[in-house]
Design an enzyme around this catalytic site. Structure first.
Site, mmCIF file in Angstrom:
data_model
loop_
_atom_site.group_PDB
_atom_site.id
_atom_site.type_symbol
_atom_site.label_atom_id
_atom_site.label_comp_id
_atom_site.label_asym_id
_atom_site.label_seq_id
_atom_site.Cartn_x
_atom_site.Cartn_y
_atom_site.Cartn_z
ATOM 1 N N VAL A 141 10.258 8.259 -6.865
ATOM 2 C CA VAL A 141 11.108 7.145 -6.417
ATOM 3 C C VAL A 141 11.655 6.444 -7.659
ATOM 4 O O VAL A 141 10.879 5.967 -8.502
ATOM 5 C CB VAL A 141 10.326 6.157 -5.534
ATOM 6 N N ARG A 170 0.843 -1.211 0.000
ATOM 7 C CA ARG A 170 0.000 0.000 0.000
ATOM 8 C C ARG A 170 0.872 1.253 0.000
ATOM 9 O O ARG A 170 1.883 1.316 0.708
ATOM 10 C CB ARG A 170 -0.922 0.006 1.228
ATOM 11 N N HIS A 180 7.869 1.399 -10.672
ATOM 12 C CA HIS A 180 6.666 0.982 -9.942
ATOM 13 C C HIS A 180 5.430 1.367 -10.728
ATOM 14 O O HIS A 180 5.390 2.378 -11.417
ATOM 15 C CB HIS A 180 6.613 1.598 -8.538
ATOM 16 N N MET A 181 4.421 0.540 -10.584
ATOM 17 C CA MET A 181 3.127 0.784 -11.210
ATOM 18 C C MET A 181 2.134 1.079 -10.084
ATOM 19 O O MET A 181 2.061 0.321 -9.116
ATOM 20 C CB MET A 181 2.710 -0.466 -11.985
HETATM 21 P P1 5GP Z 1 6.030 8.229 -7.959
HETATM 22 O O1 5GP Z 1 5.716 9.690 -7.713
HETATM 23 O O2 5GP Z 1 7.524 7.986 -7.944
HETATM 24 O O3 5GP Z 1 5.356 7.659 -9.170
HETATM 25 O O4 5GP Z 1 5.386 7.453 -6.750
HETATM 26 C C1 5GP Z 1 6.060 7.181 -5.562
HETATM 27 C C2 5GP Z 1 5.017 6.770 -4.547
HETATM 28 O O5 5GP Z 1 5.686 6.154 -3.456
HETATM 29 C C3 5GP Z 1 4.213 7.930 -3.974
HETATM 30 O O6 5GP Z 1 2.820 7.738 -4.254
HETATM 31 C C4 5GP Z 1 4.520 7.905 -2.483
HETATM 32 O O7 5GP Z 1 3.396 8.215 -1.681
HETATM 33 C C5 5GP Z 1 5.003 6.476 -2.270
HETATM 34 N N1 5GP Z 1 5.961 6.309 -1.189
HETATM 35 C C6 5GP Z 1 7.055 7.092 -0.947
HETATM 36 N N2 5GP Z 1 7.726 6.648 0.136
HETATM 37 C C7 5GP Z 1 7.050 5.538 0.572
HETATM 38 C C8 5GP Z 1 7.266 4.617 1.658
HETATM 39 O O8 5GP Z 1 8.210 4.727 2.428
HETATM 40 N N3 5GP Z 1 6.367 3.613 1.799
HETATM 41 C C9 5GP Z 1 5.305 3.463 0.953
HETATM 42 N N4 5GP Z 1 4.482 2.441 1.190
HETATM 43 N N5 5GP Z 1 5.073 4.306 -0.083
HETATM 44 C C10 5GP Z 1 5.937 5.324 -0.270
#
Ligand code: 5GP
Length: 115
Positions: A97, A29, A101-102
């Site tokens: 990040v 999640r 990831h999807m």
């Molecule tokens: P992006 O913006 O890279 O597509 O999505 C990264 C996602 O990772 C974000 O929706 C953010 O809330 C989530 N995220 C960042 N740090 C953590 C963490 O430590 N644990 C979890 N479960 N999600 C994280």
């Protein structure tokens, strides 16, 4: 290079609410959910972005990520109503990040265009 937060989750160095795991995929999640259901589906191998993917090399892995999304959507009870899968890539794609990831989002009406 320092491990990403997702690598630490894979290594179980930091906690996450895991909803699906296989030899090659982990799903958990999102810590800051943007929908009632918001799950991140990641490969266990380190691939920073979509830019490093090729259909020829990674087709089976991408297929496993889609299979995982369908399994989890059913588990979460959002399969029939519908859901959204998103992969952000790079700075202007909104990626935070740098471990592929999807996002699996559901449980509410999605709007378009995405912000
Ligand atoms: P992006 O913006 O890279 O597509 O999505 C990264 C996602 O990772 C974000 O929706 C953010 O809330 C989530 N995220 C960042 N740090 C953590 C963490 O430590 N644990 C979890 N479960 N999600 C994280």
């Amino acid at each position: 290079m320092a491990d990403t937060i997702f690598k630490k989750i894979i290594n179980k160095e930091i906690p996450a609410e895991i909803v699906f795991e296989s030899d090659s995929i982990l799903a958990f999640r999102d810590i800051n959910p943007k929908a009632p259901t918001h799950i991140l589906i990641i490969p266990k191998i380190e691939i920073p972005t979509v830019r490093e993917l090729s259909g020829k090399e990674h087709g089976p892995l991408l297929g496993e990520m889609i299979d995982a999304a369908n399994i989890i959507a059913k588990q979460e009870g959002i399969s029939e109503d519908g859901f959204r899968l998103v992969i952000n890539c790079g700075e202007k794609g909104g990626q935070e990040v740098y471990h592929l990831h999807m996002h699996l989002l559901g449980g509410r009406q999605m709007t378009w265009p995405a912000g």
